[in-house]
Scaffold this motif. Structure first.
Motif, PDB file in Angstrom:
ATOM      1  N   PHE A  53       0.848  -1.209   0.000  1.00 30.63           N
ATOM      2  CA  PHE A  53       0.000   0.000   0.000  1.00 30.63           C
ATOM      3  C   PHE A  53       0.879   1.254   0.000  1.00 30.63           C
ATOM      4  N   ARG A 119      -9.778   0.719   0.321  1.00 29.95           N
ATOM      5  CA  ARG A 119      -8.839   0.099  -0.617  1.00 29.95           C
ATOM      6  C   ARG A 119      -9.580  -0.929  -1.478  1.00 29.95           C
ATOM      7  N   ASN A 157      -3.385  -6.075  -4.628  1.00 27.25           N
ATOM      8  CA  ASN A 157      -3.676  -6.860  -3.432  1.00 27.25           C
ATOM      9  C   ASN A 157      -5.126  -7.317  -3.467  1.00 27.25           C
ATOM     10  N   GLU A 158      -5.315  -8.606  -3.366  1.00 29.22           N
ATOM     11  CA  GLU A 158      -6.661  -9.182  -3.244  1.00 29.22           C
ATOM     12  C   GLU A 158      -7.699  -8.511  -4.150  1.00 29.22           C
ATOM     13  N   ASN A 255      -2.159 -12.044  -4.827  1.00 35.47           N
ATOM     14  CA  ASN A 255      -2.673 -12.812  -3.690  1.00 35.47           C
ATOM     15  C   ASN A 255      -4.197 -12.805  -3.657  1.00 35.47           C
ATOM     16  N   HIS A 257      -8.054 -14.145  -1.801  1.00 36.93           N
ATOM     17  CA  HIS A 257      -8.735 -14.142  -0.505  1.00 36.93           C
ATOM     18  C   HIS A 257      -8.895 -15.534   0.099  1.00 36.93           C
ATOM     19  N   ASP A 281      -4.249 -15.754   1.026  1.00 31.97           N
ATOM     20  CA  ASP A 281      -4.234 -15.189   2.370  1.00 31.97           C
ATOM     21  C   ASP A 281      -5.186 -15.985   3.259  1.00 31.97           C
ATOM     22  N   TYR A 283      -6.926 -16.961   6.801  1.00 27.31           N
ATOM     23  CA  TYR A 283      -7.289 -16.485   8.147  1.00 27.31           C
ATOM     24  C   TYR A 283      -8.333 -17.384   8.812  1.00 27.31           C
ATOM     25  N   GLU A 320      -0.248 -14.624   3.279  1.00 32.77           N
ATOM     26  CA  GLU A 320      -0.591 -13.985   4.548  1.00 32.77           C
ATOM     27  C   GLU A 320      -1.256 -15.002   5.472  1.00 32.77           C
ATOM     28  N   THR A 326      -6.660 -12.366  14.810  1.00 31.87           N
ATOM     29  CA  THR A 326      -7.077 -11.680  13.576  1.00 31.87           C
ATOM     30  C   THR A 326      -8.135 -10.665  13.977  1.00 31.87           C
ATOM     31  N   TRP A 328     -10.246  -8.663  12.620  1.00 31.09           N
ATOM     32  CA  TRP A 328     -11.580  -8.541  12.025  1.00 31.09           C
ATOM     33  C   TRP A 328     -12.463  -9.766  12.274  1.00 31.09           C
ATOM     34  N   PHE A 358       0.559 -11.747   7.832  1.00 26.73           N
ATOM     35  CA  PHE A 358       0.186 -10.358   7.897  1.00 26.73           C
ATOM     36  C   PHE A 358       0.097 -10.077   9.376  1.00 26.73           C
ATOM     37  N   GLU A 368      -6.051  -1.637  11.461  1.00 26.96           N
ATOM     38  CA  GLU A 368      -5.374  -2.907  11.770  1.00 26.96           C
ATOM     39  C   GLU A 368      -4.408  -2.814  12.944  1.00 26.96           C
ATOM     40  N   HIS A 371      -4.397  -5.961  14.889  1.00 31.32           N
ATOM     41  CA  HIS A 371      -4.250  -7.227  14.156  1.00 31.32           C
ATOM     42  C   HIS A 371      -2.943  -7.889  14.555  1.00 31.32           C
TER      43      HIS A 371
HETATM   44  C1  GAL Z   1      -5.884  -9.313   4.040  1.00 30.39           C
HETATM   45  C2  GAL Z   1      -5.176  -8.125   3.375  1.00 30.39           C
HETATM   46  C3  GAL Z   1      -4.104  -7.531   4.272  1.00 30.39           C
HETATM   47  C4  GAL Z   1      -4.637  -7.333   5.655  1.00 30.39           C
HETATM   48  C5  GAL Z   1      -5.172  -8.637   6.188  1.00 30.39           C
HETATM   49  C6  GAL Z   1      -5.677  -8.574   7.601  1.00 30.39           C
HETATM   50  O1  GAL Z   1      -7.094  -9.608   3.451  1.00 30.39           O
HETATM   51  O2  GAL Z   1      -4.569  -8.529   2.170  1.00 30.39           O
HETATM   52  O3  GAL Z   1      -3.674  -6.301   3.716  1.00 30.39           O
HETATM   53  O4  GAL Z   1      -5.623  -6.362   5.654  1.00 30.39           O
HETATM   54  O5  GAL Z   1      -6.226  -9.069   5.367  1.00 30.39           O
HETATM   55  O6  GAL Z   1      -6.179  -9.801   8.028  1.00 30.39           O
END
Ligand code: GAL
Length: 686
Positions: A53, A119, A157-158, A255, A257, A281, A283, A320, A326, A328, A358, A368, A371
């Motif tokens: 970014f 973003r 990104n994503e 990358n 999701h 990525d 999570y 990531e 995490t 979120w 990440f 974040e 995070h």
């Molecule tokens: C991803 C994203 C990262 C960051 C991450 C947080 O989806 O590519 O930039 O935001 O989530 O979990």
């Protein structure tokens, strides 16, 4: 770019371990860079993904470029043997861009122009956005084209989302004109527009689906989703073209999701045709109170296996993952001791050649700031997370030989984006309970817990390499797919599908040939009707060989046998006695049909039988304890066994006869192997 070249350049006999690194956030604290480099070395990190970014840092005002800070970061990383994944910074727009060029901001499906901010939300059609993106990408590629530290490009990104602005509407119409040979009647037929009198006279009348306009023309919805994928790729190709011209020697990734967007957004099978290395990525919600940890592992394994399959099994990257909480997730749970290492090893077990996080360092402000990160706000190397990351880095440094191995699956499971879109739109039979993703994962778990590798593929992938193909809820059957499945079975393959399959063609129009449409012949059944059950309502099925009874819910397909044999029947309601599980002998192979949504116990017993009968074996012979799995990666000389325990207690695994040499975690071993809670080990055998 050939697979071999990628492999040598990227991995060179080592696995990657690193993170997303945002040094541009810390420029006003110049000491941080040196501190970071020291901590990276200490934590055994050998790669950083940077500039993701960074647009407003390298182009703070339109046409004004400042690369000095990025130069410094790149040089420092290189001097310290830390490889660089360099991102094009187009994942987020600088404010100067979105303020001056309003057209770069997306328009929502209701017609509202978004403001500056956030973003992943640009209009990919906008000529100005494309021009500005091309400029920054060209500058970046030109500046660093000879830098020996850069091993990989990370495009944006994503990629996600959609824009409904006038430019996108026009591009959609042009895409439709091409697709339907400029013949509006062809479109009207494909979209079934006479329904509710929605016939189009001209392409100019067409708009994107909208909640304040048209959204129940399913053919239109599915074409819009195809267009969004097409247009995103069309934009991405502009970045790629520049990069390939200036730095043909550096491979490219973008990358993707995790499960949140999987199947719902951009079709990754199309996206990945244009890049060299897949990355994603990850999570997962570990230690969740509604789903057991091993089930989360299976879900995550399913997505790993899509990513591996996207490029035919070549190594991919886990770009990531959170080394801790995490932010979120609704509950930002800490990873229990050991879990961070295990989650990283899971990626390696499924065929990734990297464990990346990440983020490297927690930001002090904004969305974040809480995070998980390798380095906390208090930048100590004494935190639990830092120590765990360090430990995994050390382990990975001893597993370099794995970088040149592959997971080879003999089973495939079809999870298809366009099928997802079609199922999602369908307004029956149990509209809110379709759960396509969850249903596929439910089948996949049966393989996961037996340590059987699975490629998760789209319906377009060739089937010859597999012995068994599972296709739950294959609602949409695109042209030619039925024939390919017939050939697969003719040649001895075992095919399995379920209720709500063979219903529509690729335009989302129902087959007139009797369900399951192009699968009717191979399955040897005709599905006349499908019953929907309320939640809480149930029926039962009885296996004809064992008399075992299982509960069934939500979907009950009512089929007639046309050559297939019934293996189970319904027990209740007006269809009591009718087939609920069928098997058809087809050529040298078999085709199975599960008519109803059954309880887990059915899956356990059914798959045990199926896999035994058809000789599908896991990586180890003996039954694995619950919550434990084994993955196998191989090269021409050796097989590597990555044994993982997703439970919070010790587990004992019985190895096959013979001696296994140690790669990591235990000494040379034979017989019983004890794994600690959330423990793992890597063994090898000739
Ligand atoms: C991803 C994203 C990262 C960051 C991450 C947080 O989806 O590519 O930039 O935001 O989530 O979990």
């Amino acid at each position: 770019m050939s697979e071999l070249k990628n492999n040598i350049k990227l991995f060179g006999g080592a696995l990657l371990h690193g993170a997303d690194y945002n040094p541009e956030q810390w420029l006003h604290m110049p000491d941080v860079l040196d501190e970071d480099i020291a901590l990276m070395k200490k934590s055994n990190c050998n790669v950083m993904a940077i500039n993701i970014f960074g647009w407003s840092s390298i182009e703070p005002r339109e046409g004004v470029y400042h690369f000095e800070d990025l130069d410094r970061v790149i040089n420092k990383l290189y001097e310290n043997d830390i490889k660089i994944i360099l991102a094009t910074p187009t994942g987020a727009r600088p404010n100067w861009l979105s303020k001056k060029y309003i057209e770069t901001n997306r328009v929502t499906e209701t017609g509202l122009r978004c403001k500056s901010g956030l973003r992943h939300n640009h209009c990919y059609t906008s000529p100005i956005f494309r021009e500005k993106a091309r400029c920054i990408v060209e500058k970046l590629a030109t500046r660093y084209k000879k830098h020996p530290g850069i091993i990989l490009w990370h495009i944006s990104n994503e990629f996600e989302g959609e824009c409904h602005c006038p430019l996108c509407q026009e591009a959609f119409r042009n895409w439709l004109r091409e697709k339907y040979d400029h013949d509006i009647n062809k479109l009207n037929i494909a979209w079934w527009t006479k329904f509710w009198s929605h016939t189009y006279v001209d392409f100019d009348e067409i708009e994107s689906p909208s909640s304040i306009g048209e959204y129940w023309v399913h053919g239109q919805n599915i074409d819009w989703k195809r267009f969004v994928t097409y247009q995103t790729i069309d934009y991405m190709k502009e970045e790629i073209k520049i990069i390939r011209e200036i730095t043909p020697h550096i491979p490219i990734t973008t990358n993707t999701h995790d499960y949140v967007h999987l199947g719902r957004g951009i079709n990754y099978w199309e996206l990945m045709k244009h890049i060299d290395i897949v990355s994603w990525d990850n999570y997962p919600k570990w230690h969740n109170n509604t789903i057991e940890n091993w089930a989360s592992a299976a879900q995550s394994g399913f997505i790993h296996d899509i990513n591996r399959a996207l490029k035919g099994g070549q190594p991919y990257l886990m770009m990531e993952s959170s080394p801790s909480a995490t932010n979120w997730h609704p509950v930002a749970k800490l990873l229990r001791p050991g879990m961070q290492n295990l989650a990283g090893i899971q990626a390696i077990a499924h065929g990734s050649n990297s464990v990346q996080y990440f983020q490297w360092r927690k930001s002090l402000g904004s969305f974040e700031k809480f995070h998980g990160a390798v380095v906390d706000h208090y930048s100590s190397d004494q935190t639990r997370v830092f120590k765990e990351v360090t430990k995994l880095g050390e382990a990975l440094s001893k597993m370099g030989e794995l970088s040149n191995t592959r997971v080879k699956a003999k089973v495939a499971l079809i999870y298809d984006w366009e099928n997802f879109w079609g199922i999602d739109d369908s307004i029956a039979p149990n509209a809110d309970k379709k759960a396509y993703f969850e249903t596929c994962v439910e089948h996949y778990k049966q393989f996961w817990k037996r340590g059987i590798s699975v490629d998760v593929i789209s319906m377009d992938v060739a089937l010859e390499a597999y012995d068994m193909v599972i296709a739950p809820m294959l609602y949409m059957v695109k042209d030619g797919v039925g024939k390919r499945i017939e050939t697969f079975c003719e040649n001895g393959g075992v095919f399995l599908t379920t209720y709500w399959s063979g219903i529509v063609d690729e335009n989302d129009l129902c087959f007139r040939t009797g369900r399951p449409g192009p699968l009717r012949n191979v399955l040897g059944i005709w599905s006349e009707e499908i019953d929907a059950l309320y939640e809480g309502e149930q029926n039962h099925i009885k296996m004809l060989t064992t008399n075992e009874r299982y509960q069934t819910t939500l979907f009950c397909d009512l089929v007639h046998l046309e050559g297939a044999q019934a293996l189970a029947v319904y027990e209740e309601d007006f269809y009591s006695g009718r087939p609920s599980l069928t098997r058809n002998v087809y050529g040298k192979g078999y085709a199975y049909y599960i008519c109803s949504r059954n309880e887990t116990r059915f899956f356990d017993d059914f798959y045990e039988d199926l896999l035994t009968q058809h000789g599908v074996k896991g990586a180890l012979k003996n039954v694995l304890p619950k919550g434990v799995t084994v993955s196998k990666r191989s090269n021409q000389e050796k097989d590597y066994y990555i044994i993982q325990n997703y439970t919070d207690c010790e587990q004992v695994v019985i190895l096959d006869e013979g001696t296994y040499a140690s790669v990591f975690g235990v000494e040379t071993h034979c017989g019983n192997l004890t794994l600690s809670p959330y423990g793992y080990c890597v063994l090898k055998k000739k």
